[in-house]
Write an enzyme that holds these catalytic residues in place. Structure first.
Site, PDB file in Angstrom:
ATOM      1  N   LYS A 228       0.848  -1.206   0.000  1.00 35.60           N
ATOM      2  CA  LYS A 228       0.000   0.000   0.000  1.00 35.60           C
ATOM      3  C   LYS A 228       0.884   1.256   0.000  1.00 35.60           C
ATOM      4  O   LYS A 228       0.623   2.212  -0.726  1.00 35.60           O
ATOM      5  CB  LYS A 228      -0.930  -0.019   1.223  1.00 35.60           C
ATOM      6  CG  LYS A 228      -1.840   1.192   1.367  1.00 35.60           C
ATOM      7  CD  LYS A 228      -3.132   1.075   0.586  1.00 35.60           C
ATOM      8  CE  LYS A 228      -3.923   2.369   0.585  1.00 35.60           C
ATOM      9  NZ  LYS A 228      -5.130   2.336   1.386  1.00 35.60           N
ATOM     10  N   ASN A 247      -8.255  -1.011  -6.530  1.00 29.07           N
ATOM     11  CA  ASN A 247      -9.687  -1.238  -6.716  1.00 29.07           C
ATOM     12  C   ASN A 247      -9.998  -2.647  -7.207  1.00 29.07           C
ATOM     13  O   ASN A 247     -11.159  -2.949  -7.510  1.00 29.07           O
ATOM     14  CB  ASN A 247     -10.268  -0.219  -7.708  1.00 29.07           C
ATOM     15  CG  ASN A 247     -10.485   1.130  -7.054  1.00 29.07           C
ATOM     16  OD1 ASN A 247     -10.733   1.199  -5.856  1.00 29.07           O
ATOM     17  ND2 ASN A 247     -10.384   2.185  -7.835  1.00 29.07           N
TER      18      ASN A 247
END
Lengths: 362, 362
Positions: A228, A247
């Site tokens: 991340k 996503n």
């Protein structure tokens, strides 16, 4: 204690991860929030009862004044009304003090407190102390803050980075099994889009993870946080399409979550189903092999996440999907897989294919 | 039509200035807001009555859909409640459209609409079409957006740059004399801190400016916008102390405004008095000569701005001053003059000196 850097120039910050990480807070605050001597802590009654005295002692030891504000323990806390109430409160509290905000809780508290920090006097510092697995591996990193409107979730917000994230994996030990499983969906996602070895680790060590073994928890939080952090460092504001990969599973996942009224499936469960739909599309487009697809389906199932959509109507999902427009300019946009650990972004996937992939899960 | 660039890398934008500038809007939108086909226009009933059909025709000619939202014609519009109502409205309007926001009005509308644009879906584009002199030379440039809380003005906001500023000086022709004079205070400020020749121009051509001669208006808006653009370009978020110079006269000015309950003196009048206090301090610290001080006092007086504080108590001003903390870490911070067109920032000005300088104006 391990730490991971989010590289954003002057807005860079560290994620400190591990069992007992909260005990480093005093030193970390001296280093990264020098001169800020009062903490406005946003949390909920459950967490305050459980960790209130730990928090108070930790800040006291650091010589930091503290004011605690409790908010509701669910999505209701993410409203403009609650944000406005916190802002008024902070206006009074910060009158003759240098205040920073502490988000102590899961994603809801992080999103709310981060948004309040972003807009109070056009931005004051805040830190994230995520207490759920989902918040530790996802929402606490990257500065996406938001509250909801009646018209939809996360419609009001800001990109606003914290000064520090402290992910103490000991907090995870009180999570329910359903919460742990739900968070696993996002961790499986990281493996699928970016980190084959994390995926393999999960295949092998799922029992240790679900059993809350300290080493296993620290390992997956570290790996997921690192991915991340890399993606956010390269594409802070989702302008370069890199952050789009996060996503994966979310396009259809959000639609499933919404079609179930946000109660039938929680976020992680809906994302698990969304990942299966996107993997199915990848399979039908011959981007991945049936064997790879089988491994994905098996891991999701073994994690105790749903592999079939139950109690929802196809039409409701499709309608919610077109409502959730993450794809301005194209008919649709999917993150698809090219293998375990490799993704591609595909626009204008044929509608027929989407329908079939969703129906396959029903 | 003249244009001035605000240099902020990828967030750079142009300020287009002149009589009839609004007629260029169609071309400008095609250039700077390509792909955005719907405008959500925030304005008030007075302006809509006066310019509504001009606006509608202008956007229609540009092929842009338009929805107009009227807000109260005063500071009351700058509330979280009004912002929330606009956000809900935009959530519906933007469902299947690519929407940008238009702030059509003075500073209140610019601040409110800019804030709404900053936080809706973490930021959508907006343009400023300032209709007052004060908004054209000051608030429309630089991306400082905000709404008020009950606890204080501008406590909730964001730094968020517009995509375009269109300053049509024809809009200024309907301003009241008091509004024109009030705006002059900020223009005099620019001359004092940064542009000696603008100050000299005002000394010579004040009658043309107050008489709304097109050339004079265009000249001062251009010069003032240029200075503001330079300062903002160099210090977007007030982190480097450069933007601090824009606070000349504002430290005490805000206190005078607040002590008068925001009704006795309007912003420009209070700033004029604040500039005189700061000039007085500069004089007493021998940073400027009595002659320079006399020129400042004369120009402010000739502009029809107050040179004496009336109907307020010294104590109320001083108390409001310490409430308005723009100076974390020091006892106080003043922008002082070293001559016409040259400033310096001074911390910890002796309180006795501040008191005397304020009392001198009473």
């Amino acid at each position: 204690m391990k730490s991971i850097k989010v590289n954003l120039g002057r807005r860079s910050y560290y994620i400190v991860i591990g069992s007992g990480a909260i005990r480093c807070l005093s030193g970390l605050l001296r280093r990264y929030l020098l001169g800020y001597d009062n903490a406005y802590v946003v949390t909920n009654a459950y967490l305050y009862k459980k960790y209130g005295s730990l928090l108070i002692n930790t800040f006291k030891a650091a010589g930091i004044g503290i004011k605690v504000r409790l908010v509701p323990d669910d999505e209701k806390a993410k409203s403009l009304a609650v944000a406005g109430s916190l802002l008024g409160d902070i206006a009074v509290f910060s009158k003759s003090r240098r205040v920073f905000i502490v988000a102590f809780g899961g994603g809801v508290i992080g999103d709310l407190a981060g948004f309040v920090a972003a807009v109070f006097r056009r931005g004051i510092p805040y830190i994230q102390i995520p207490t759920t697995l989902l918040a530790q591996v996802d929402s606490s990193i990257g500065g996406k803050t938001a509250v909801d409107l009646r018209q939809g979730k996360n419609l009001v917000g800001a990109f606003y980075q914290p000064r520090l994230v402290v992910s103490d994996t000991d907090f995870l030990k009180s999570l329910s099994l359903r919460e742990r499983r739900s968070a696993l969906a996002e961790i499986i996602k990281y493996g699928l889009i970016k980190d084959r070895s994390l995926f393999v680790y999960l295949e092998r060590s799922l029992r240790a993870v679900l059993g809350l073994k300290s080493k296993a928890l620290a390992f997956i939080v570290r790996r997921a946080s690192k991915i991340k952090a890399q993606i956010v460092s390269a594409d802070e504001r989702e302008e370069k399409g890199l952050r789009t990969s996060l996503n994966f599973g979310h396009t259809i996942g959000h639609a499933i979550e919404a079609a179930g009224g946000f109660t039938r499936y929680n976020h992680g469960e809906a994302i698990a189903l969304g990942m299966l739909v996107s993997s199915e599309i990848s399979l039908r487009l011959k981007l991945i092999t049936p064997l790879v697809f089988a491994r994905i389906e098996r891991l999701i199932g073994k994690a105790g996440l749903p592999v079939k959509i139950k109690g929802l109507k196809l039409n409701d999902i499709i309608r919610a999907h077109y409502h959730d427009k993450k794809f301005v300019g194209a008919k649709n946009r999917f993150v698809l897989l090219e293998g375990i650990g490799r993704f591609r972004v595909q626009e204008n996937v044929p509608e027929e294919l989407i329908l079939r992939a969703v129906r396959q899960r029903m």
